[in-house]
Structures are given as C-alpha cells and as structure tokens.
Design a protein around this motif. Structure first.
Motif, mmCIF file in Angstrom:
data_model
loop_
_atom_site.group_PDB
_atom_site.id
_atom_site.type_symbol
_atom_site.label_atom_id
_atom_site.label_comp_id
_atom_site.label_asym_id
_atom_site.label_seq_id
_atom_site.Cartn_x
_atom_site.Cartn_y
_atom_site.Cartn_z
ATOM 1 N N ASN A 66 22.144 20.024 -38.617
ATOM 2 C CA ASN A 66 22.063 18.637 -38.177
ATOM 3 C C ASN A 66 22.270 18.600 -36.665
ATOM 4 O O ASN A 66 23.225 19.185 -36.145
ATOM 5 C CB ASN A 66 23.146 17.820 -38.884
ATOM 6 C CG ASN A 66 23.119 16.366 -38.493
ATOM 7 O OD1 ASN A 66 23.694 15.968 -37.487
ATOM 8 N ND2 ASN A 66 22.451 15.561 -39.267
ATOM 9 N N HIS A 67 21.383 17.894 -35.978
ATOM 10 C CA HIS A 67 21.535 17.785 -34.516
ATOM 11 C C HIS A 67 22.541 16.654 -34.240
ATOM 12 O O HIS A 67 22.167 15.545 -33.865
ATOM 13 C CB HIS A 67 20.177 17.509 -33.861
ATOM 14 C CG HIS A 67 20.213 17.646 -32.380
ATOM 15 N ND1 HIS A 67 19.192 17.258 -31.563
ATOM 16 C CD2 HIS A 67 21.170 18.127 -31.546
ATOM 17 C CE1 HIS A 67 19.509 17.487 -30.303
ATOM 18 N NE2 HIS A 67 20.716 18.011 -30.269
ATOM 19 N N SER A 68 23.821 16.965 -34.405
ATOM 20 C CA SER A 68 24.822 15.902 -34.501
ATOM 21 C C SER A 68 25.069 15.167 -33.196
ATOM 22 O O SER A 68 25.359 13.981 -33.213
ATOM 23 C CB SER A 68 26.128 16.470 -35.047
ATOM 24 O OG SER A 68 26.452 17.667 -34.401
ATOM 25 N N GLY A 76 22.757 14.888 -30.889
ATOM 26 C CA GLY A 76 21.456 14.501 -30.360
ATOM 27 C C GLY A 76 20.847 13.405 -31.211
ATOM 28 O O GLY A 76 21.373 12.300 -31.278
ATOM 29 N N CYS A 77 19.776 13.755 -31.920
ATOM 30 C CA CYS A 77 19.048 12.746 -32.678
ATOM 31 C C CYS A 77 19.662 12.481 -34.043
ATOM 32 O O CYS A 77 19.198 11.625 -34.772
ATOM 33 C CB CYS A 77 17.601 13.193 -32.840
ATOM 34 S SG CYS A 77 17.439 14.794 -33.642
ATOM 35 N N ARG A 78 20.696 13.249 -34.409
ATOM 36 C CA ARG A 78 21.431 13.073 -35.663
ATOM 37 C C ARG A 78 20.549 13.257 -36.897
ATOM 38 O O ARG A 78 20.810 12.677 -37.943
ATOM 39 C CB ARG A 78 22.125 11.705 -35.699
ATOM 40 C CG ARG A 78 22.944 11.453 -34.458
ATOM 41 C CD ARG A 78 24.094 10.544 -34.711
ATOM 42 N NE ARG A 78 23.711 9.161 -34.864
ATOM 43 C CZ ARG A 78 24.581 8.171 -35.038
ATOM 44 N NH1 ARG A 78 25.855 8.448 -35.104
ATOM 45 N NH2 ARG A 78 24.177 6.939 -35.146
ATOM 46 N N SER A 95 16.030 25.090 -31.641
ATOM 47 C CA SER A 95 14.935 24.173 -31.352
ATOM 48 C C SER A 95 14.955 23.015 -32.329
ATOM 49 O O SER A 95 14.498 23.146 -33.454
ATOM 50 C CB SER A 95 13.597 24.912 -31.473
ATOM 51 O OG SER A 95 13.056 25.102 -30.206
ATOM 52 N N CYS A 96 15.468 21.886 -31.889
ATOM 53 C CA CYS A 96 15.445 20.694 -32.744
ATOM 54 C C CYS A 96 14.010 20.180 -32.825
ATOM 55 O O CYS A 96 13.344 20.093 -31.805
ATOM 56 C CB CYS A 96 16.370 19.625 -32.174
ATOM 57 S SG CYS A 96 16.165 18.031 -32.970
ATOM 58 N N PRO A 97 13.522 19.852 -34.015
ATOM 59 C CA PRO A 97 12.138 19.376 -34.134
ATOM 60 C C PRO A 97 11.896 18.091 -33.339
ATOM 61 O O PRO A 97 10.764 17.778 -32.981
ATOM 62 C CB PRO A 97 11.966 19.097 -35.634
ATOM 63 C CG PRO A 97 13.114 19.738 -36.310
ATOM 64 C CD PRO A 97 14.213 19.887 -35.315
ATOM 65 N N ASN A 98 12.961 17.324 -33.074
ATOM 66 C CA ASN A 98 12.799 16.068 -32.323
ATOM 67 C C ASN A 98 13.071 16.221 -30.841
ATOM 68 O O ASN A 98 12.458 15.550 -30.020
ATOM 69 C CB ASN A 98 13.745 14.999 -32.871
ATOM 70 C CG ASN A 98 13.374 14.557 -34.263
ATOM 71 O OD1 ASN A 98 12.241 14.208 -34.516
ATOM 72 N ND2 ASN A 98 14.324 14.603 -35.172
ATOM 73 N N CYS A 99 14.034 17.073 -30.481
ATOM 74 C CA CYS A 99 14.547 17.078 -29.107
ATOM 75 C C CYS A 99 14.236 18.351 -28.331
ATOM 76 O O CYS A 99 14.505 18.402 -27.134
ATOM 77 C CB CYS A 99 16.056 16.871 -29.110
ATOM 78 S SG CYS A 99 16.580 15.482 -30.105
ATOM 79 N N GLY A 100 13.745 19.381 -28.982
ATOM 80 C CA GLY A 100 13.502 20.628 -28.280
ATOM 81 C C GLY A 100 14.732 21.514 -28.243
ATOM 82 O O GLY A 100 15.689 21.288 -28.984
#
Ligand SMILES: [Zn+2]
Lengths: 211, 131
Positions: free
Chosen positions: B58-60, B62-64, B5-10
């Motif tokens: 790191n959501h590499s 996605g939102c990086r 679960s990315c805090p920005n993208c879900g």
C-alpha cells in the motif's frame, strides 16, 4: 459559564484562532536567511478533502465547482484562486483562500457538498487539518533535499506540481509554487516538528560558504 | 532501501509504503463452515517463500492505494507490479496459474475507488478452507 462572548458567532472564534506554528513565528523569521532561503508559515486557508470518482457524473459536478479536477499524480487543478491537489485516483485536496469558507461569507464547502449530493463520495471540511509552510529562495531545494527522497531537480519537478510525500520523515503534500519556492502542507500536529526540522536544515546557509 | 514503482505515483522510497503480506489469499466463501483450524490457517498461515513471492503493498503516504508486487525474497529484485484482482504474472511478466494456497481469482481487496467488498471475493476457497 463558558466564555460566551468568544462563542457568539464565528467571528469571536476567528479572533482567538491560532495557527499550528504560530509559536514559531519569531524563530522562523530569525532562522530565515534573506537571499538564500526564507521560511514562513502561510495564512489560514480553507481546505476540503474530497473523495469522488472523477469520471462519474458527481465528479463532473465537483469539477464544475472547483474549476477542474487534476487527472494524475502531481497535477494541480482548479481556477480562480482555488487549487485542487491530487492525493489519489479518487481523492483530492481543495485549497482556497480563507474567505472562501462558509463561516466567513464564502460558500466553498457548501457548494462542494451540494455538488456531491447523495452520490458516493465525501466532502470534508479540513481547514484546520493542515497548515502551510512557505519555503523559498535559491537554497530552498537544497534544504528539502536533506529530508525528501523525491527528485526535486527543476528538470524533473516543474512549478505547479504537488506531490504527496515525506519531508524529514513527516508526511506532507509538497507543492512547487515557483522556480525557487515551495509550499508544504503538514498536518497540524506535525507543524512544530517540521518547522524546527526545516530551521535546522536551513542553519548552515546563514554561515559564509566554504569554497 | 527499496525503490518501489507505485502504479499511480512512480518510483518512491520504500518508507512511503506499507507491506500487506502475501497476495492472492481469498476470503473463505463460507467462513462459518470452517473449523477453527481451517480458519486459523486462513488467518495466520502464509507461505515462507525463498525466491519469487507475490505480495501486497500500500502506498500509504502517497496515493493510499493497494497493489500487488512480485518480489524476490533473496535478491529483493522487483519483477512485476500489477493491480489487485488480476492474476499473478510469471517472472517474465506473463500470466500463469498459481500453485499452493495462492489463487488466480480476484483478491478480497479491490483497487481503485471501490471499497473492499465481500461480494467480489473469490469463489475459490484457499487450500486450508477446503481440506
Ligand atoms: Zn502511489
């Protein structure tokens, strides 16, 4: 001497410009199945990578140029033919028609650079960074689902949404432009692979459906 | 395959993320004063936890953006996702003091729009840097 005729002014360069998947044009047409799923490479577009804190003063100045900045993941901002795709909390991709480019009489990149001024952030001309694939038809979602882990069901993914993700293991921005149409933004060097991957994923729909 | 679960993208597939190793390892306050051994311990020595482990991701694709995660290294259960620079929560989501080489102080890597900055690093040197 270099070919000075081609280098004289941008128009000479524009004439010899080839899109990253132009060599696939025929294959894309042949691989499209009318009424089921159609794939084509989109026209050149002007794109700018913008990094700016959207809550800052410079963020508001940029938003004034683009017609708004998207607030959260999936949102697309912009107005008057300019789309602003959300890439991160402070990173955006501005997409506009090709004519918006400063070298062709437009003023998008210049206006964005001016709006940012000396404030922290960046505006980079990325018009040659990505190409676009237009995938549409009632089977478009089924094709993408073969290589994309996102929930693409219409109840979860609405038209007007753009998400940074992977399709066929290639990082793309995936924009849902209509109920049955998608736009994919792969980087230029991945265009050949992704184009062929999509063609392969589309192939089964050319055959009669097995009940 | 983990669903993270990315805090920005879900929720996204694990393949969209890049692993950043153990969380809460602050940059030494005075690297020049460290012996080679202490410096090596800061650079290369990490906990090898069996159980709940605080790590950076790191959501590499996605939102990086970077974030911290509490993950059980045995069951792969993700127990908490929290911003960089905030203290480690316990498994129930509450904040507790850290032990070992981990530190409750701000991380050397910040989240959001700011670039990593050494001035925001922790004033607590890691265990290897002080002994
Ligand atoms: Zn993300």
């Amino acid at each position: 001497m270099a070919n000075s005729a081609a280098l004289e002014g941008i128009n000479g360069l524009r004439d010899i410009r080839r899109s990253p998947a132009s060599h696939l044009a025929q294959a894309l047409e042949a691989g499209s199945v009318q009424g089921k799923v159609v794939l084509a490479e989109g026209p050149f577009q002007t794109m700018a990578g913008v990094r700016v804190n959207p809550r800052s003063e410079e963020g508001s100045r940029i938003a004034a140029v683009t017609g708004g900045l998207p607030v959260r993941c999936g949102d697309v901002g912009g107005a008057d033919g300019v789309s602003v795709l959300w890439l991160g909390p402070s990173e955006f991709l501005v997409v506009a028609p090709e004519e918006a480019h400063d070298s062709l009489g437009g003023k998008l990149i210049g206006s964005l650079t001016e709006a940012l001024g000396d404030a922290p952030g960046q505006v980079v001309d990325l018009s040659a960074n990505r190409t676009t694939f237009e995938l549409s038809g009632p089977r478009a979602r089924a094709v993408l689902e073969k290589g994309c882990a996102l929930d693409l069901h219409p109840r979860a993914l609405k038209p007007g949404t753009a998400l940074n993700t992977e399709v066929g293991n290639i990082p793309v921005v995936l924009q849902k432009t209509g109920e049955e149409s998608f736009r994919l933004f792969p980087r230029a060097s991945f265009a050949d692979f992704l184009g062929r991957w999509l063609l392969d994923a589309m192939r089964e729909y050319a055959s009669p459906e097995v009940p | 395959m983990l669903l993270i679960s990315c805090p920005n993208c879900g929720s996204r597939d694990e393949t969209e993320f890049h692993y950043g190793g153990q969380a809460h390892v602050p940059y030494p306050e005075n690297p020049n004063e460290l012996t080679d051994r202490q410096w090596a311990e800061y650079l290369f020595y990490r906990d090898n936890t069996k159980g709940t482990f605080a790590e950076r991701w790191n959501h590499s694709t996605g939102c990086r953006q970077w974030f911290n995660m509490l993950r059980d290294t045995v069951t792969y259960e993700i127990q908490a996702v929290y911003p960089m620079g905030t203290p480690r929560p316990d498994s129930a989501g509450k904040t507790t003091a850290d032990t070992g080489t981990a530190s409750t102080a701000a991380d050397s890597t910040t989240t959001g729009t700011a670039a990593p900055s050494l001035s925001s690093t922790s004033t607590t040197a890691p265990e290897g840097a002080t002994k």
